[in-house]
Scaffold this motif. Structure first.
Motif, PDB file in Angstrom:
ATOM      1  N   GLN A 196      11.077  17.287  12.749  1.00 40.14           N
ATOM      2  CA  GLN A 196       9.764  17.740  13.226  1.00 40.14           C
ATOM      3  C   GLN A 196       9.114  16.681  14.102  1.00 40.14           C
ATOM      4  OE1 GLN A 196       7.448  18.594   9.729  1.00 40.14           O
ATOM      5  NE2 GLN A 196       8.991  19.968   8.870  1.00 40.14           N
ATOM      6  N   ALA A 197       9.105  15.438  13.619  1.00 33.43           N
ATOM      7  CA  ALA A 197       8.476  14.356  14.376  1.00 33.43           C
ATOM      8  C   ALA A 197       9.197  14.117  15.702  1.00 33.43           C
ATOM      9  CB  ALA A 197       8.470  13.074  13.541  1.00 33.43           C
ATOM     10  N   ALA A 198      10.534  14.184  15.683  1.00 32.68           N
ATOM     11  CA  ALA A 198      11.301  13.941  16.902  1.00 32.68           C
ATOM     12  C   ALA A 198      11.035  15.018  17.955  1.00 32.68           C
ATOM     13  CB  ALA A 198      12.789  13.887  16.565  1.00 32.68           C
ATOM     14  N   GLU A 199      11.024  16.275  17.523  1.00 25.29           N
ATOM     15  CA  GLU A 199      10.791  17.360  18.483  1.00 25.29           C
ATOM     16  C   GLU A 199       9.408  17.259  19.106  1.00 25.29           C
ATOM     17  OE1 GLU A 199       9.706  21.898  19.070  1.00 25.29           O
ATOM     18  OE2 GLU A 199       8.764  20.348  17.857  1.00 25.29           O
ATOM     19  N   LEU A 200       8.398  16.930  18.315  1.00 28.47           N
ATOM     20  CA  LEU A 200       7.052  16.797  18.866  1.00 28.47           C
ATOM     21  C   LEU A 200       6.964  15.597  19.807  1.00 28.47           C
ATOM     22  CD1 LEU A 200       4.872  17.674  15.749  1.00 28.47           C
ATOM     23  CD2 LEU A 200       5.187  19.041  17.816  1.00 28.47           C
ATOM     24  N   ALA A 201       7.715  14.531  19.527  1.00 29.17           N
ATOM     25  CA  ALA A 201       7.719  13.374  20.431  1.00 29.17           C
ATOM     26  C   ALA A 201       8.327  13.733  21.778  1.00 29.17           C
ATOM     27  CB  ALA A 201       8.489  12.220  19.790  1.00 29.17           C
ATOM     28  N   VAL A 202       9.387  14.534  21.765  1.00 33.94           N
ATOM     29  CA  VAL A 202       9.993  14.962  23.034  1.00 33.94           C
ATOM     30  C   VAL A 202       9.034  15.873  23.792  1.00 33.94           C
ATOM     31  CG1 VAL A 202      11.879  16.301  24.053  1.00 33.94           C
ATOM     32  CG2 VAL A 202      12.355  14.660  22.222  1.00 33.94           C
ATOM     33  N   ARG A 203       8.339  16.745  23.080  1.00 26.83           N
ATOM     34  CA  ARG A 203       7.356  17.594  23.753  1.00 26.83           C
ATOM     35  C   ARG A 203       6.254  16.745  24.388  1.00 26.83           C
ATOM     36  NH1 ARG A 203       7.951  22.910  23.229  1.00 26.83           N
ATOM     37  NH2 ARG A 203       9.214  23.726  21.500  1.00 26.83           N
ATOM     38  N   ALA A 204       5.811  15.715  23.688  1.00 28.19           N
ATOM     39  CA  ALA A 204       4.771  14.850  24.243  1.00 28.19           C
ATOM     40  C   ALA A 204       5.259  14.157  25.511  1.00 28.19           C
ATOM     41  CB  ALA A 204       4.349  13.818  23.202  1.00 28.19           C
ATOM     42  N   ARG A 205       6.534  13.774  25.531  1.00 27.74           N
ATOM     43  CA  ARG A 205       7.075  13.073  26.692  1.00 27.74           C
ATOM     44  C   ARG A 205       7.301  14.020  27.861  1.00 27.74           C
ATOM     45  NH1 ARG A 205      11.765   8.544  27.054  1.00 27.74           N
ATOM     46  NH2 ARG A 205      10.078   7.466  25.975  1.00 27.74           N
ATOM     47  N   THR A 206       7.778  15.219  27.598  1.00 27.47           N
ATOM     48  CA  THR A 206       8.197  16.127  28.672  1.00 27.47           C
ATOM     49  C   THR A 206       7.156  17.167  29.031  1.00 27.47           C
ATOM     50  OG1 THR A 206       9.209  17.677  27.092  1.00 27.47           O
ATOM     51  CG2 THR A 206      10.599  15.886  27.950  1.00 27.47           C
ATOM     52  N   ARG A 207       6.133  17.333  28.174  1.00 28.55           N
ATOM     53  CA  ARG A 207       5.121  18.378  28.338  1.00 28.55           C
ATOM     54  C   ARG A 207       5.722  19.782  28.265  1.00 28.55           C
ATOM     55  NH1 ARG A 207       0.313  16.058  30.030  1.00 28.55           N
ATOM     56  NH2 ARG A 207       0.487  13.959  30.886  1.00 28.55           N
ATOM     57  N   GLU A 208       6.843  19.904  27.583  1.00 25.57           N
ATOM     58  CA  GLU A 208       7.478  21.207  27.383  1.00 25.57           C
ATOM     59  C   GLU A 208       6.669  22.000  26.368  1.00 25.57           C
ATOM     60  OE1 GLU A 208       9.031  24.243  27.808  1.00 25.57           O
ATOM     61  OE2 GLU A 208      10.589  22.898  28.652  1.00 25.57           O
ATOM     62  N   THR A 209       6.277  23.226  26.718  1.00 22.70           N
ATOM     63  CA  THR A 209       5.480  24.049  25.805  1.00 22.70           C
ATOM     64  C   THR A 209       6.196  25.320  25.353  1.00 22.70           C
ATOM     65  OG1 THR A 209       4.393  25.219  27.639  1.00 22.70           O
ATOM     66  CG2 THR A 209       3.318  23.209  26.806  1.00 22.70           C
ATOM     67  N   SER A 210       7.326  25.662  25.959  1.00 25.40           N
ATOM     68  CA  SER A 210       8.045  26.851  25.519  1.00 25.40           C
ATOM     69  C   SER A 210       8.535  26.635  24.088  1.00 25.40           C
ATOM     70  CB  SER A 210       9.234  27.129  26.433  1.00 25.40           C
ATOM     71  OG  SER A 210      10.020  28.197  25.926  1.00 25.40           O
ATOM     72  N   ALA A 211       8.159  27.537  23.182  1.00 21.12           N
ATOM     73  CA  ALA A 211       8.420  27.323  21.763  1.00 21.12           C
ATOM     74  C   ALA A 211       9.899  27.178  21.454  1.00 21.12           C
ATOM     75  CB  ALA A 211       7.814  28.464  20.948  1.00 21.12           C
ATOM     76  N   ASP A 212      10.741  27.969  22.099  1.00 22.83           N
ATOM     77  CA  ASP A 212      12.160  27.960  21.771  1.00 22.83           C
ATOM     78  C   ASP A 212      12.997  27.155  22.742  1.00 22.83           C
ATOM     79  OD1 ASP A 212      11.877  29.395  19.460  1.00 22.83           O
ATOM     80  OD2 ASP A 212      12.356  31.339  20.361  1.00 22.83           O
ATOM     81  N   ALA A 213      12.372  26.362  23.599  1.00 18.91           N
ATOM     82  CA  ALA A 213      13.135  25.569  24.570  1.00 18.91           C
ATOM     83  C   ALA A 213      13.840  24.388  23.916  1.00 18.91           C
ATOM     84  CB  ALA A 213      12.223  25.071  25.686  1.00 18.91           C
TER      85      ALA A 213
END
Length: 320
Positions: free
Chosen positions: A229-246
């Motif tokens: 969970q923490a890793a996925e949210l960190a990648v989202r913070a870095r990439t600004r990816e918002t697609s839920a299933d990406a």
């Protein structure tokens, strides 16, 4: 004594990587009062509650009771109950809904199969089951018998959402992390949130309807254990990816740290993008300080927190 949610908020305790881990959710409507262990301390037959707990043990399925927001007068067993099942793994997720007058039919489910994402076993147990293709579902924890913060903060939130016409709003018995109240689970994607208010929830549900995720106040996706969970949210913070299933967590590997005292547990997590990109994320489990209660009335403690040490793209080399 200060409420656990107040102390956690004042200490600005991080919430990323604090969601409960469940690949599949099974949610059964049960009006009336709930006790601290709602499956066996509510108006649901406690023998059925215990049997459901036993059946779900180790399956990846988490069972919770739900009820509609509002006053909870005890009118006995409802003639018909709403039931939801939801699998939250990216790319393979689904939500099924059904109504039943015989909750014992849930014992006909093959829980191991349900945990793996096979909704056929849910459909066979509840013949009127169908895909839930409507609005996203919002489940707000309100079980004050388990922790008073969930009642004092969760029930007003659920009532406000329902009164303002937010469809798909339910109260739920337990989402973990009382000190992050009010807490919220959103389906279909299975992201959990903490310290939310009504405007934030409306935005979260609006984005969920578009297949997107809001990362502010996000505790993590329940499909994965806490390091993922923490890793996925960190990648989202870095990439600004918002697609839920990406994004998907495709590997979580424990990193040996030897027998040294004071060395926190480490994990190397691989996060992959549907477009082919890949990140290696190193996550450490540290003890939160200073000591604080994990729930109201509990002794002071140092709950585990997930700290992202490093995020690297395009490599899966072992961590040093």
């Amino acid at each position: 004594m200060s409420r656990c949610a107040t102390v956690s908020r004042v200490l600005d305790e991080p919430i990323a990587g604090t969601a409960v881990h469940a690949s599949t959710w099974l949610l059964l409507e049960q009006p009336g009062p709930w006790g601290p262990h709602a499956l066996t301390s509510s108006r649901l037959d406690p023998a059925l509650g215990r049997a459901l707990e036993d059946a779900a043990e180790g399956s990846g399925v988490r069972i919770a009771l739900i009820r509609r927001p509002g006053r909870h007068a005890d009118h006995g067993a409802p003639p018909v109950r709403q039931v939801y099942a939801a699998h939250t793994v990216p790319g393979r997720g689904w939500v099924r809904g059904a109504v039943t007058s015989a909750p014992e039919r849930l014992l006909d489910i093959d829980f191991a199969a349900l945990g793996r994402g096979d909704h056929g076993t849910f459909d066979a147990a509840l013949p009127d089951a169908a895909p839930h293709d409507g609005c996203p579902l919002a489940f707000v924890c309100t079980n004050g018998r388990r922790d008073r913060c969930c009642a004092l903060l969760g029930r007003p939130l659920a009532a406000e959402l329902a009164a303002s016409g937010v469809a798909g709003t339910w109260e739920v018995t337990h989402l973990g992390g009382h000190r992050f109240s009010p807490t919220l689970l959103v389906l279909p994607h299975g992201y959990a949130y903490g310290r939310v208010d009504a405007p934030a929830v409306k935005e979260i549900l609006h984005r969920a309807r578009e297949g997107r995720v809001v990362t502010e106040h996000c505790r993590g996706r329940s499909a994965w254990a806490r390091p993922g969970q923490a890793a996925e949210l960190a990648v989202r913070a870095r990439t600004r990816e918002t697609s839920a299933d990406a994004l998907d967590v495709t590997e979580v590997r424990s990193v040996p740290t030897g027998e040294q005292d004071g060395v926190p547990p480490l994990w190397e997590v691989t996060v992959t993008h549907s477009g082919g990109r890949r990140w290696r994320v190193v996550v450490a489990q540290n003890a939160a300080g200073p000591p604080r209660p994990e729930s109201c009335g509990a002794p002071l403690g140092s709950p585990a927190r997930m700290d992202v040490i490093r995020v690297e793209e395009g490599t899966a080399e072992p961590a040093p």
